[in-house]
Structures are given as structure tokens and as C-alpha cells.
Design an enzyme around this catalytic site. Structure first.
Site, mmCIF file in Angstrom:
data_model
loop_
_atom_site.group_PDB
_atom_site.id
_atom_site.type_symbol
_atom_site.label_atom_id
_atom_site.label_comp_id
_atom_site.label_asym_id
_atom_site.label_seq_id
_atom_site.Cartn_x
_atom_site.Cartn_y
_atom_site.Cartn_z
ATOM 1 N N GLU A 107 34.413 57.602 -8.733
ATOM 2 C CA GLU A 107 35.794 57.570 -8.286
ATOM 3 C C GLU A 107 36.390 58.969 -8.183
ATOM 4 O O GLU A 107 37.298 59.209 -7.387
ATOM 5 C CB GLU A 107 36.637 56.719 -9.246
ATOM 6 N N HIS A 153 9.209 50.505 -15.640
ATOM 7 C CA HIS A 153 8.319 49.436 -15.182
ATOM 8 C C HIS A 153 8.921 48.663 -14.015
ATOM 9 O O HIS A 153 8.412 47.603 -13.644
ATOM 10 C CB HIS A 153 8.006 48.499 -16.347
ATOM 11 N N LYS A 164 41.808 46.204 -1.819
ATOM 12 C CA LYS A 164 42.939 45.487 -2.410
ATOM 13 C C LYS A 164 43.883 44.961 -1.329
ATOM 14 O O LYS A 164 44.329 43.811 -1.378
ATOM 15 C CB LYS A 164 43.710 46.409 -3.360
#
Length: 443
Positions: free
Chosen positions: A277, A298, A412
């Protein structure tokens, strides 16, 4: 210093003057951080927070945490992004000695919230709602639901005593609700953005409720703050910021944060928000990612070793384990491991780390090593401050404002429109039309 960094394993990947050439820019960045004179300077209160935090509020936090531990088996922390990641990171790393801490309001999964509610059956619980405004959808929805459950179980007065609101000091929807209902409130400081707020009441109340020694946490952060006032090439945070910048300009685009402790997972999530951010804007910035070693060797190990050469690793190493386990001898040596008999498991982990580091360097993946002596509250406080301070420096070196997040508003606004929030009618019609339009043919 409580945090050290080894940058020797980036040699050959960056110019030899990678640090010296950036010292003037680092000095300028440091001045802007400390004086609040750079882009976003109104949000640099975290720089001096370990020294200047509100001591009276700190005492109230400890008292509230004591009440929560006395009357609740579970504390539900409602928040998203910086309102919960820091606390969760520290609790996972250090463990808790109080009520169970559950986290809600950090997503919109009905199944996840349902499972949280199920865990509250038959248990006494309290809620810490953390939101600057009180209008962010994810925590606001979760709070409405949990507030209703508290009032149903304990009555309005009983619920009032079990709700703690961490919010704006003077304004906002949540502040208004808290004042009207009589909830105890704590402050999200105006001068500290969410992703830098873990050492404020945002993180300290849930941490104290969990049994974390918040005095030691703040002490470690203060020691780091003092350490990093040293100007120049010996400053570990300056070295980290410069190394990241040098690797970025040399063509690396991904930074992998690695640790050999499984409990580090949410610290890495906190770090990803902090750097993602702060730096990911204007078409710039390293992509912050994380892996857990040795488990991810792995799964992701193959790509790291031989995939696109676009990454470098920053390894966080705790040099002294909390506990030690010794490998027993097997008289039959059926697994062929008697060459390890009597050795501590930490020795095996250390050699795995050293072998991995060399293999990755040979494969074209430079490594930075951040070393912390112990996994305790004081050292974690120092590590938090190290990454925060280096992040501020890095943002200014990159030429961006490390304290805003304009891109977050895009999703948003679209979500509000599609949900039918008043005032978004025109945008909703536009988005619905786009979503319902037939896809262009690929033929």
C-alpha cells in the site's frame, strides 16, 4: 542494535556503490520523515510514537484488557487491513495467555463469519471494533451482527460494557455511536495511517487482552527508534531501503519475505500491506510476496530456483529458538538419520536455511538477511519499527507518497454502487450495463 541486516548476498546483482550512491537521498528521506515535511507528512506520527505515545491511554488500555481477561473467554476483534493485521501478526508470533482472540470484519464471507459466530456459542465474549470512520463495509456489517448478538445475550447494558471502540478522537459514525451508547473508546491517531498503527491503541488493546507484554513491545520499538536516528551507512534500515531500491532498479520486481517460523505467517501479511500500500502506485513499486520455509520449499521452491528471475528474498531469522528439541538415536538407524543423533532441531533448520540461501543465490535470486535475536515482545517491537521506518524511507526513495492509498477507493466506490448505496445511482447504472453486456467474441 536489536535488528541487524546482512546485505552481502546481493553482491554481483547490483552496482558496487548501491549504498553509497543512495546516502544523500536517504538523508533527505530521513529528514522528511522526522520533520513531516515530505509527501503525506501529516501521517508520520508513527515515527516518534514509541516515545510520545499517550501514557494515560496506555494505562486505560491495560485496565480494559484486564477486564476483558476477567469476564471473557473470547475477544472478537473487528477490523480490516491495518486495523487487524498488526495485532494478529504479533499474537501469532508470540502466542497468547488470555482469552482466545478471533478476528472478524476483514472479509465478506458468510461462511467465515458463521464459523466465528458458532465459536461464541456458550462462551462469554467481548468485542473490539476498530474503524476510523465506522463506515467501511466489511467491519461495519460484522459489527452490526455481533452487536446484535451481544445485546441479545447480555441485554443492552451488559453489551455496552463488553464493546470497546477504537476510532477517531472526535468525529465519524463509529465515534457518534460509541458516545451515544456509552462504549469505552480508544483513539486511532489522526497522524498515523492504518498500516502504521499497530503500536497505537489499534494494536495494543487486542495485544494486551491476549496477554502480550505491551510495555516490552513499546520498549523494543523505542530502542529501535533510537538506534535508527544514526545517520549513515551503518544504519540497518538505511541499508534495507537502499538494497531494495538497488535491486528494483537492477530489474527485480518481486520481493519475497521468508521466515523459517510458521508463526511468522501473519507478520508477513502485515508486511505485505505495509509495503504494497505504501509503494504500489504510479506504476511503480516492488510486488511484496511471502513464503514460509521450509514448507514452501516443497511447493514454491522449484519456481524460486528456476522460474523467471524477477525476485529477491528478504529472510527474517530469529537466531535463538524459544525451545530446543534434540533428535534421538535409533539403534537400528532404519531412517538413516543417526548422523543427526543428539543434535538440536535448530541445527538442522540452520543448515537448511544456509543451504537454501546458497542455492537460491546460485540460481539468480539475491538474498537479504534480517536478524533478530529472540522471538519475544521487545524484539518484535523493534522489528515492527524497523520495517515501518525502512518503508517510509523506501517510499521517498521511490518518489511516491508512502502514506496514501488512492487505489483502494476504486473497488470501494464500485462496491457501494452495486450494493445500491444512496448517491451512487448513476455509477450503479453504468456498472450494471458493463457487467450485463455480452462478452466480445474471441473468434
Amino acid at each position: 542494535m536489536m535488528c541487524q541486516i546482512d546485505c552481502s548476498n546481493i553482491a554481483g546483482f547490483v552496482p558496487s556503490d548501491w549504498l553509497e550512491s543512495r546516502l544523500p537521498a536517504l538523508k533527505s528521506a530521513d529528514e522528511r520523515l522526522r520533520q513531516g515535511s515530505g509527501a503525506g507528512g501529516g501521517y508520520t506520527g508513527w515515527v516518534s510514537l514509541p516515545r510520545d505515545y499517550d501514557k494515560q491511554e496506555f494505562t486505560r488500555i491495560e485496565a480494559a484488557a484486564k477486564r476483558i481477561r476477567a469476564d471473557s473467554q473470547i475477544l472478537v476483534v473487528i477490523g480490516i487491513g491495518g486495523s487487524y493485521l498488526g495485532a494478529r501478526a504479533v499474537i501469532d508470533l508470540l502466542g497468547g495467555h488470555g482469552p482466545e482472540i478471533l478476528f472478524a470484519g476483514n472479509g465478506l464471507s458468510s461462511d467465515a463469519l458463521y464459523e466465528t459466530l458458532q465459536k461464541l456459542n456458550g462462551k462469554n465474549f467481548s468485542v473490539n471494533i476498530i474503524s476510523k470512520s465506522g463506515t467501511t463495509t466489511e467491519p461495519a456489517v460484522a459489527f452490526r451482527i455481533l452487536k446484535g448478538l451481544l445485546e441479545e445475550r447480555y441485554g443492552k447494558e451488559g453489551a455496552r460494557k463488553r464493546i470497546y471502540a477504537t476510532t477517531d478522537k472526535q468525529r465519524g459514525v463509529l465515534k457518534g455511536v460509541a458516545d451515544a451508547e456509552g462504549y469505552e473508546t480508544f483513539v486511532v491517531p489522526d497522524e498515523i495511517g492504518g498500516r502504521y498503527s499497530v503500536l497505537s491503541a489499534v494494536g495494543l488493546l487486542p495485544l494486551a487482552a491476549a496477554g502480550v507484554d505491551i510495555t516490552a513491545l513499546m520498549s523494543g520499538a523505542h530502542r529501535a527508534m533510537v538506534d535508527f536516528t544514526a545517520l549513515g551507512a551503518e544504519n540497518p534500515a538505511w541499508q534495507y531501503a537502499a538494497a531494495r531500491g538497488a535491486l528494483y532498479t537492477s530489474g527485480k520486481s518481486v520481493e519475497l519475505l521468508c521466515c523459517y517460523e510458521p508463526s511468522f505467517r501473519f507478520f508477513a501479511e502485515w508486511w505485505k500491506q505495509l509495503y504494497g500500500e505504501s509503494e504500489g502506485k504510479e506504476g511503480k513499486g516492488l510486488f511484496p510476496a511471502s513464503v514460509e520455509f521450509t514448507a514452501d520449499l516443497h511447493s514454491m521452491g522449484q519456481y524460486i530456483q528456476e522460474g523467471q528471475r524477477l525476485m529477491f528474498e528478504t529472510v527474517v531469522r530469529f537466531t535463538t529458538p524459544r525451545n530446543e528439541i534434540y533428535i534421538p538415536d535409533d539403534p537400528q538407524d532404519t531412517d538413516g538419520l543417526n548422523f543427526l543423533s543428539g543434535k538440536p532441531l535448530s541445527f538442522v533448520a540452520e543448515q537448511a536455511m544456509r543451504g537454501t540461501l546458497l542455492a537460491h543465490i546460485d540460481g539468480g535470486v539475491p538474498n537479504l538477511m534480517v536478524e533478530v535475536a529472540r522471538r519475544d515482545a521487545e524484539h518484535i517491537g523493534a522489528l515492527i519499527y524497523f520495517f515501518e521506518y525502512a518503508c517510509g524511507l523506501s517510499g521517498y526513495l521511490l518518489g511516491v507518497n508512502p502514506f496514501n492509498q488512492p487505489g483502494v477507493e476504486a473497488y470501494k466506490n464500485n462496491m457501494y454502487a452495486l450494493l445500491g448505496k444512496p448517491g451512487y445511482e448513476a455509477r450503479r447504472a453504468e456498472l450494471e450495463a458493463r457487467l450485463s453486456a455480452p462478452q466480445a467474441s474471441k473468434d
